[in-house]
Design a protein around this motif. Structure first.
Motif, PDB file in Angstrom:
ATOM      1  N   SER B   9      21.878   9.975 -24.862  1.00  0.00           N
ATOM      2  CA  SER B   9      20.544   8.961 -24.611  1.00  0.00           C
ATOM      3  C   SER B   9      20.796   8.244 -23.653  1.00  0.00           C
ATOM      4  CB  SER B   9      20.061   8.600 -25.869  1.00  0.00           C
ATOM      5  OG  SER B   9      20.748   7.523 -26.551  1.00  0.00           O
ATOM      6  N   ILE B  10      19.712   7.522 -23.339  1.00  0.00           N
ATOM      7  CA  ILE B  10      19.921   6.276 -22.065  1.00  0.00           C
ATOM      8  C   ILE B  10      20.723   5.117 -22.442  1.00  0.00           C
ATOM      9  CG2 ILE B  10      18.511   4.568 -20.918  1.00  0.00           C
ATOM     10  CD1 ILE B  10      16.573   6.560 -20.444  1.00  0.00           C
ATOM     11  N   ASP B  11      20.557   4.869 -24.076  1.00  0.00           N
ATOM     12  CA  ASP B  11      21.345   3.829 -24.633  1.00  0.00           C
ATOM     13  C   ASP B  11      22.449   4.179 -25.119  1.00  0.00           C
ATOM     14  OD1 ASP B  11      18.929   2.093 -24.209  1.00  0.00           O
ATOM     15  OD2 ASP B  11      17.923   2.964 -26.111  1.00  0.00           O
ATOM     16  N   LYS B  12      22.978   5.640 -25.327  1.00  0.00           N
ATOM     17  CA  LYS B  12      24.000   5.972 -25.759  1.00  0.00           C
ATOM     18  C   LYS B  12      24.807   7.180 -25.299  1.00  0.00           C
ATOM     19  CE  LYS B  12      26.856   6.474 -30.096  1.00  0.00           C
ATOM     20  NZ  LYS B  12      26.561   6.834 -31.637  1.00  0.00           N
ATOM     21  N   PHE B  13      25.404   6.957 -24.121  1.00  0.00           N
ATOM     22  CA  PHE B  13      25.989   8.123 -23.680  1.00  0.00           C
ATOM     23  C   PHE B  13      27.421   7.737 -23.007  1.00  0.00           C
ATOM     24  CE2 PHE B  13      24.267   6.139 -20.086  1.00  0.00           C
ATOM     25  CZ  PHE B  13      25.267   6.348 -19.007  1.00  0.00           C
ATOM     26  N   GLU B  14      28.405   8.776 -23.325  1.00  0.00           N
ATOM     27  CA  GLU B  14      29.592   8.820 -22.490  1.00  0.00           C
ATOM     28  C   GLU B  14      29.493   9.736 -21.280  1.00  0.00           C
ATOM     29  OE1 GLU B  14      33.103   9.260 -24.780  1.00  0.00           O
ATOM     30  OE2 GLU B  14      31.893   8.304 -26.709  1.00  0.00           O
ATOM     31  N   LYS B  15      30.403   9.433 -20.396  1.00  0.00           N
ATOM     32  CA  LYS B  15      30.409  10.290 -19.309  1.00  0.00           C
ATOM     33  C   LYS B  15      31.774  10.604 -18.832  1.00  0.00           C
ATOM     34  CE  LYS B  15      28.905   9.208 -14.261  1.00  0.00           C
ATOM     35  NZ  LYS B  15      28.468   8.372 -13.153  1.00  0.00           N
ATOM     36  N   GLY B  16      32.038  11.814 -18.435  1.00  0.00           N
ATOM     37  CA  GLY B  16      33.273  12.446 -18.235  1.00  0.00           C
ATOM     38  C   GLY B  16      33.451  12.016 -16.720  1.00  0.00           C
ATOM     39  N   GLY B  17      33.991  13.088 -15.776  1.00  0.00           N
ATOM     40  CA  GLY B  17      34.247  12.994 -14.648  1.00  0.00           C
ATOM     41  C   GLY B  17      35.087  13.743 -13.970  1.00  0.00           C
ATOM     42  N   VAL B  18      35.373  13.678 -12.767  1.00  0.00           N
ATOM     43  CA  VAL B  18      36.216  14.748 -11.900  1.00  0.00           C
ATOM     44  C   VAL B  18      37.472  13.942 -11.494  1.00  0.00           C
ATOM     45  CG1 VAL B  18      36.470  15.961  -9.608  1.00  0.00           C
ATOM     46  CG2 VAL B  18      34.214  15.679 -10.875  1.00  0.00           C
ATOM     47  N   GLU B  19      38.707  14.863 -11.830  1.00  0.00           N
ATOM     48  CA  GLU B  19      40.100  14.361 -11.502  1.00  0.00           C
ATOM     49  C   GLU B  19      40.549  15.538 -10.434  1.00  0.00           C
ATOM     50  OE1 GLU B  19      42.270  13.221 -14.986  1.00  0.00           O
ATOM     51  OE2 GLU B  19      40.676  14.231 -15.840  1.00  0.00           O
ATOM     52  N   ILE B  20      40.756  15.013  -9.429  1.00  0.00           N
ATOM     53  CA  ILE B  20      41.185  15.915  -8.350  1.00  0.00           C
ATOM     54  C   ILE B  20      42.898  16.289  -8.347  1.00  0.00           C
ATOM     55  CG2 ILE B  20      41.545  16.164  -5.743  1.00  0.00           C
ATOM     56  CD1 ILE B  20      38.519  16.452  -6.705  1.00  0.00           C
ATOM     57  N   THR B  21      42.989  17.350  -8.335  1.00  0.00           N
ATOM     58  CA  THR B  21      44.516  17.841  -8.212  1.00  0.00           C
ATOM     59  C   THR B  21      44.909  18.565  -7.022  1.00  0.00           C
ATOM     60  OG1 THR B  21      43.904  19.695  -9.411  1.00  0.00           O
ATOM     61  CG2 THR B  21      44.520  18.148 -10.763  1.00  0.00           C
ATOM     62  N   GLY B  22      44.001  18.761  -6.135  1.00  0.00           N
ATOM     63  CA  GLY B  22      44.337  19.589  -5.008  1.00  0.00           C
ATOM     64  C   GLY B  22      43.706  18.826  -3.751  1.00  0.00           C
ATOM     65  N   ASN B  23      43.338  19.387  -2.707  1.00  0.00           N
ATOM     66  CA  ASN B  23      43.037  18.845  -1.509  1.00  0.00           C
ATOM     67  C   ASN B  23      41.508  18.704  -1.225  1.00  0.00           C
ATOM     68  OD1 ASN B  23      45.923  18.262  -0.682  1.00  0.00           O
ATOM     69  ND2 ASN B  23      45.886  20.163  -0.048  1.00  0.00           N
ATOM     70  N   GLU B  24      40.777  18.104  -2.207  1.00  0.00           N
ATOM     71  CA  GLU B  24      39.371  17.864  -2.057  1.00  0.00           C
ATOM     72  C   GLU B  24      38.956  16.704  -2.283  1.00  0.00           C
ATOM     73  OE1 GLU B  24      38.325  20.291  -6.212  1.00  0.00           O
ATOM     74  OE2 GLU B  24      37.375  20.890  -4.215  1.00  0.00           O
ATOM     75  N   GLU B  25      37.559  16.571  -2.423  1.00  0.00           N
ATOM     76  CA  GLU B  25      37.003  15.247  -2.837  1.00  0.00           C
ATOM     77  C   GLU B  25      36.216  15.480  -4.173  1.00  0.00           C
ATOM     78  OE1 GLU B  25      35.848  12.628   0.426  1.00  0.00           O
ATOM     79  OE2 GLU B  25      35.852  14.241   1.668  1.00  0.00           O
ATOM     80  N   ALA B  26      36.209  14.333  -4.950  1.00  0.00           N
ATOM     81  CA  ALA B  26      35.334  14.337  -6.215  1.00  0.00           C
ATOM     82  C   ALA B  26      33.878  14.685  -5.712  1.00  0.00           C
ATOM     83  CB  ALA B  26      35.429  13.235  -6.940  1.00  0.00           C
ATOM     84  N   ARG B  27      33.421  14.035  -4.632  1.00  0.00           N
ATOM     85  CA  ARG B  27      31.761  14.146  -4.373  1.00  0.00           C
ATOM     86  C   ARG B  27      31.615  15.770  -4.119  1.00  0.00           C
ATOM     87  NH1 ARG B  27      30.743  11.263   1.040  1.00  0.00           N
ATOM     88  NH2 ARG B  27      32.009   9.694   0.075  1.00  0.00           N
ATOM     89  N   ASP B  28      32.468  16.763  -3.972  1.00  0.00           N
ATOM     90  CA  ASP B  28      32.026  18.102  -3.875  1.00  0.00           C
ATOM     91  C   ASP B  28      31.419  18.689  -5.009  1.00  0.00           C
ATOM     92  OD1 ASP B  28      33.105  18.058  -1.310  1.00  0.00           O
ATOM     93  OD2 ASP B  28      34.886  18.863  -1.773  1.00  0.00           O
ATOM     94  N   TYR B  29      31.473  17.714  -6.256  1.00  0.00           N
ATOM     95  CA  TYR B  29      31.280  18.267  -7.412  1.00  0.00           C
ATOM     96  C   TYR B  29      29.686  17.868  -7.717  1.00  0.00           C
ATOM     97  CZ  TYR B  29      35.734  20.346  -7.820  1.00  0.00           C
ATOM     98  OH  TYR B  29      36.836  21.132  -7.831  1.00  0.00           O
ATOM     99  N   LEU B  30      29.386  16.728  -6.873  1.00  0.00           N
ATOM    100  CA  LEU B  30      28.053  16.241  -7.191  1.00  0.00           C
ATOM    101  C   LEU B  30      27.855  15.841  -8.735  1.00  0.00           C
ATOM    102  CD1 LEU B  30      26.044  18.510  -4.914  1.00  0.00           C
ATOM    103  CD2 LEU B  30      26.712  16.201  -4.206  1.00  0.00           C
ATOM    104  N   PHE B  31      28.867  15.239  -9.286  1.00  0.00           N
ATOM    105  CA  PHE B  31      28.886  15.058 -10.627  1.00  0.00           C
ATOM    106  C   PHE B  31      28.020  13.671 -11.008  1.00  0.00           C
ATOM    107  CE2 PHE B  31      30.516  13.136 -14.517  1.00  0.00           C
ATOM    108  CZ  PHE B  31      31.006  14.419 -15.239  1.00  0.00           C
ATOM    109  N   SER B  32      27.120  13.733 -11.818  1.00  0.00           N
ATOM    110  CA  SER B  32      26.324  12.642 -12.235  1.00  0.00           C
ATOM    111  C   SER B  32      26.042  12.708 -13.842  1.00  0.00           C
ATOM    112  CB  SER B  32      25.055  12.472 -11.771  1.00  0.00           C
ATOM    113  OG  SER B  32      24.201  13.499 -11.882  1.00  0.00           O
ATOM    114  N   ASN B  33      25.277  11.831 -14.306  1.00  0.00           N
ATOM    115  CA  ASN B  33      25.028  11.869 -15.651  1.00  0.00           C
ATOM    116  C   ASN B  33      23.371  11.512 -15.855  1.00  0.00           C
ATOM    117  OD1 ASN B  33      24.249  10.405 -18.476  1.00  0.00           O
ATOM    118  ND2 ASN B  33      26.147  11.638 -18.850  1.00  0.00           N
ATOM    119  N   MET B  34      22.679  12.458 -16.323  1.00  0.00           N
ATOM    120  CA  MET B  34      21.304  12.606 -16.388  1.00  0.00           C
ATOM    121  C   MET B  34      20.823  11.038 -16.982  1.00  0.00           C
ATOM    122  SD  MET B  34      20.044  14.985 -19.487  1.00  0.00           S
ATOM    123  CE  MET B  34      21.201  16.466 -18.958  1.00  0.00           C
ATOM    124  N   TYR B  35      21.576  10.801 -18.057  1.00  0.00           N
ATOM    125  CA  TYR B  35      20.936   9.625 -18.781  1.00  0.00           C
ATOM    126  C   TYR B  35      21.165   8.306 -18.143  1.00  0.00           C
ATOM    127  CZ  TYR B  35      20.647  12.779 -22.782  1.00  0.00           C
ATOM    128  OH  TYR B  35      20.572  13.938 -23.354  1.00  0.00           O
TER     129      TYR B  35
END
Lengths: 338, 166
Positions: B9-35
């Motif tokens: 929910s907007i008041d209670k959420f945990e966000k994961g994320g992207v950890e890069i292990t190769g030759n790319e950028e986290a932005r390529d996954y367009l990672f966000s959280n809807m809340y």
């Protein structure tokens, strides 16, 4: 007909039906052959042979991978059973490969690919699954929910192998479209979603508009999925398809994208291991918690790990021919830049 | 063993994320959280959180009554937090609906005249069809979050740099 990865566009399409042996005198399983590929199993392992190399997999993992390949109709793009063996859906044909998307096999020249007419390959894989699946083992189920697939032949589980995923034409619950899930139609609540609210929305249509308004409880729908890692389709908006699925344990395949797809984590958590589609080189780890959204670019392969049964909204673009537009470079592998 | 299914929910959420292990950028996954996106949005803004060519999934922070909208194609609304009512009217003026080749919703200047089609009452997890050609309005009595399955249109807001992991 052997082929290296560099020759893959030029392969002939094989149309000859597969061959089945008599049951093995000791373990009771049939051997299956199609083209130059041979599939055998014993009590623990599946053994795949092609003219260049032999590959061995844990038999339960092999069957969990193959049942998805069968049920998905070879899915979109690459279905890697592991880092060595898998299939590629060309839509009018299907490639079966050994090591063709593994850098070490390619470097050593031991990669091998054959191309098949989809119907003959589907018949082979389906026949194999029907023969190799023992009573009490459901390759669609999470490991904690099913018996063992190992051991000598012991009956069958055709109902599990023949499971059909539900694909809405427009929207679940509309007249003539796929129904909501309920106890009455054989979809009880899964043990891991016992706390999910089961109330349905109130749909109040005025006279003359019955059947035009529709709504249903998607979380209830997913809480009653009897399978894992096997998306249904619940709504279609032009080429946009909502393909939600319940996930538990490990996605049995590394799905290699031939187009962009998106994941929207609706409950709980999944960790995705992402690797290069062609070489299998590790690229990233993507951890998704409830509310997280991420795209899977068109040039990667991914495998998910879900410690508790979770609800994932897989979002696909069904536009015909997309795979060719991505493969040609017309479309970039990432759908937005900033 | 009892189980707990974790929703956000907007008041209670945990966000994961992207950890890069190769030759790319986290932005390529367009990672966000809807809340997180909805928490930072104005009511009824439609912020694109997923895009696949012309197709989009947009998140809406729902509070109070929304404007009226109409669309030439189906859309769907998935309620991810809170509760809402969706009201439907078949416009008397067929010219209110955008041409079929138009994509995405059009905001109307008020409640359209026409025949009341009905309404839907929904809570978390409910997926509502917004049928093509029907004018609709959301009413959220509490802070709510809607995911809209639609196509990129005049109401769609793209701000990837603000919402995505870099």
């Amino acid at each position: 007909m052997a082929a290296t990865a560099e020759q893959i566009t030029d392969l002939p399409v094989l149309t000859e039906a597969h061959r089945e042996s008599a049951p093995h005198p000791v373990n009771g399983y049939k051997r299956f052959e199609i083209g130059s590929f041979r599939f055998e199993r014993d009590e623990y392992f599946a053994r795949i042979q092609c003219p260049t190399v032999t590959h061995v997999m844990d038999v339960e993992n092999f069957m969990r991978s193959m049942i998805r390949d069968v049920a998905w109709g070879f899915f979109y793009g690459w279905v890697n059973f592991d880092e060595v063996f898998g299939t590629v859906n060309n839509y009018d044909s299907v490639d079966v490969f050994m090591g063709a998307y593994n850098q070490a096999y390619k470097d050593s020249g031991t990669d091998f690919t054959e191309r098949f007419e989809p119907g003959v390959l589907q018949a082979c894989f389906k026949g194999l699954m029907l023969d190799w699946t023992n009573a009490g083992f459901n390759p669609f189920a999470a490991p904690l929910e099913t018996g063992s697939g190992r051991g000598p032949k012991n009956g069958s589980n055709d109902e599990a192998v023949n499971f059909q995923r539900e694909l809405a034409d427009r929207f679940v619950s509309l007249p003539g479209d796929t129904p909501i899930r309920s106890d009455e139609n054989g979809r009880p609540v899964n043990r891991q979603f016992a706390d999910v609210d089961q109330s349905e929305p109130e749909v109040h249509a005025e006279a003359g508009f019955e059947g035009q308004l529709a709504a249903f409880n998607l979380f209830k729908y997913l809480s009653r999925s009897p399978v894992t890692w096997n998306p249904s389709i619940v709504s279609i908006v032009r080429s946009s398809a909502y393909c939600p699925t319940s996930e538990e344990h490990i996605l049995p395949v590394d799905h290699g994208n031939d187009r962009v797809e998106w994941f929207i984590q609706m409950s709980d958590e999944i960790t995705w291991r992402v690797a290069d589609k062609d070489s299998a080189a590790p690229m990233s780890v993507v951890t998704m918690k409830a509310g997280d959204v991420a795209c899977m670019p068109a040039d990667i392969r991914h495998r998910g790990f879900s410690p508790k049964r979770s609800m994932l909204l897989v979002w696909e673009n069904l536009t015909p021919g997309l795979e060719k537009r991505y493969a040609s470079g017309e479309l970039p592998p990432v759908p937005a830049t900033f | 063993m009892s189980v707990t299914t974790v929703f956000g929910s907007i008041d209670k959420f945990e966000k994961g994320g992207v950890e890069i292990t190769g030759n790319e950028e986290a932005r390529d996954y367009l990672f966000s959280n809807m809340y997180e996106v909805a928490g930072n949005a104005q009511p009824w803004e439609r912020i694109v959180i997923a895009k696949n060519l012309e197709n989009t999934v947009e998140v809406i922070r729902a509070e109070g009554d929304s404007p009226w909208y109409i669309c030439s194609h189906d859309e769907t609304a998935l309620l991810m937090q809170g509760s809402m009512e969706v009201r439907f009217i078949q416009p008397a003026d067929s010219g209110l609906a955008p041409p079929e080749e138009n994509e995405g919703s059009v905001k109307l200047t008020g409640e359209p005249e026409g025949e009341v089609m009905g309404h839907v009452k929904a809570t978390r997890g409910h997926l509502v069809l917004l049928p093509a050609g029907a004018a609709y309005q959301f009413r959220a009595g509490e802070l709510s979050v809607i995911l809209l399955q639609t196509l990129l249109g005049d109401e769609s807001i793209e701000k990837w740099a603000e919402i995505c992991q870099h």
